[in-house]
Design an enzyme around this catalytic site. Structure first.
Site, short mmCIF file in Angstrom:
data_model
loop_
_atom_site.label_atom_id
_atom_site.label_comp_id
_atom_site.label_asym_id
_atom_site.label_seq_id
_atom_site.Cartn_x
_atom_site.Cartn_y
_atom_site.Cartn_z
N SER A 276 -34.17 -2.83 38.83
CA SER A 276 -35.13 -2.31 39.81
C SER A 276 -35.52 -3.42 40.75
O SER A 276 -35.53 -4.61 40.39
CB SER A 276 -36.38 -1.77 39.10
OG SER A 276 -37.41 -1.49 40.03
N TYR B 117 -42.70 -3.14 32.93
CA TYR B 117 -41.50 -2.59 33.59
C TYR B 117 -40.74 -3.67 34.34
O TYR B 117 -39.52 -3.79 34.20
CB TYR B 117 -41.93 -1.48 34.54
CG TYR B 117 -40.80 -0.78 35.26
CD1 TYR B 117 -39.98 0.12 34.59
CD2 TYR B 117 -40.57 -1.00 36.61
CE1 TYR B 117 -38.95 0.78 35.25
CE2 TYR B 117 -39.54 -0.35 37.28
CZ TYR B 117 -38.73 0.53 36.60
OH TYR B 117 -37.72 1.19 37.26
#
Length: 256
Positions: free
Chosen positions: A148, A163
């Protein structure tokens, strides 16, 4: 068309998810499909739709990518399908399954930290390890790991500390494994999407969505099909000289 190979895609049953878009793109390109998802019934349904829509072999299996026994059971089930002639050999693994953590750091718990790391990072490790040996035996394979933009810029899109940390671990895993597997014919790459229109951002407000879009040079978020097309390229014959690559898919939101 590449009906001589199957693609294993994790987290691929959600209707609005990147994984299902990847599975459909691969099926259009002629790959056989293995849908792995925590929701076994949804995985079976997705595989049945893909088979009906594209006429390629497709199998759906329930799996918890963070659980070694569950991943092992899925690999054995796929191997049985290959040995029975119902699937071709696995030629690609797309580690797409993931969960986010839009929680302020001091509000996180150890359980949340572990779960996010387990699904995003440990899941990538377990699935890759399970499905890598047949690709090594063939001397050809493609592994694409879902990271990401949050791993590169420290959040700032939707996920926060757990995350971003998990997705950064995926980048390190990708580069190290790519180096180790260099001469084998198996390439290992990562994609780092920015904001994508998926269910992972359910709960964000229209104001938050507008703010995200306004910070992207192209003026909008990505579609799942746009991410899928990049992953399909990394799994193609044409990408043979790309390994250890981090492919940015962010509309210019993170330039470096």
């Amino acid at each position: 068309m590449n009906t001589s190979r199957a693609a294993v895609i994790t987290g691929a049953a959600s209707e609005k998810g990147i994984g299902l878009a990847v599975a459909r793109r691969f099926a259009r390109d002629g790959w056989a499909i293995v849908v792995l998802d925590i929701d076994g019934a949804a995985a079976v349904a997705a595989a049945e739709r893909i088979c009906a829509e594209h006429g390629v072999p497709a199998v759906g299996l329930g799996v918890d990518v963070a659980d070694e026994a569950s991943v092992g059971a899925a690999e054995r089930a796929v191997s049985a399908e290959v040995q029975a002639g119902r699937l071709p050999a696995v030629g690609a693994v797309v580690n797409n399954a993931g969960i986010t953590s839009p929680v302020e750091f001091l509000d996180t718990t150890l359980d949340l930290w572990r779960r996010v790391l387990d699904v995003n990072a440990t899941g990538t490790y377990l699935v890759t390890k399970a499905f890598l040996p047949p690709m090594l035996d063939q001397g050809w394979g493609r592994i694409v790991n879902m990271s990401s933009v949050s791993a590169q810029r420290g959040g700032g899109v939707f996920g926060k500390v757990p995350y971003s940390s998990a997705k950064a671990a995926v980048l390190g895993f990708t580069k190290s494994l790519a180096r180790e597997l260099g001469p084998t014919g198996v390439t290992v790459n990562a994609v780092t999407p920015g904001a994508v229109d998926t269910e992972i951002r359910v709960g964000s407000t229209p104001e938050q969505e507008a703010l995200i879009a306004s910070a992207i040079p192209v003026g909008r978020t990505a579609t799942t099909d746009e991410v899928a097309s990049a992953i399909a390229y990394l799994c193609s014959e044409e990408s043979a000289y790309l390994t250890g690559v981090t492919l940015d898919i962010n509309g210019g939101s993170h330039l470096h």
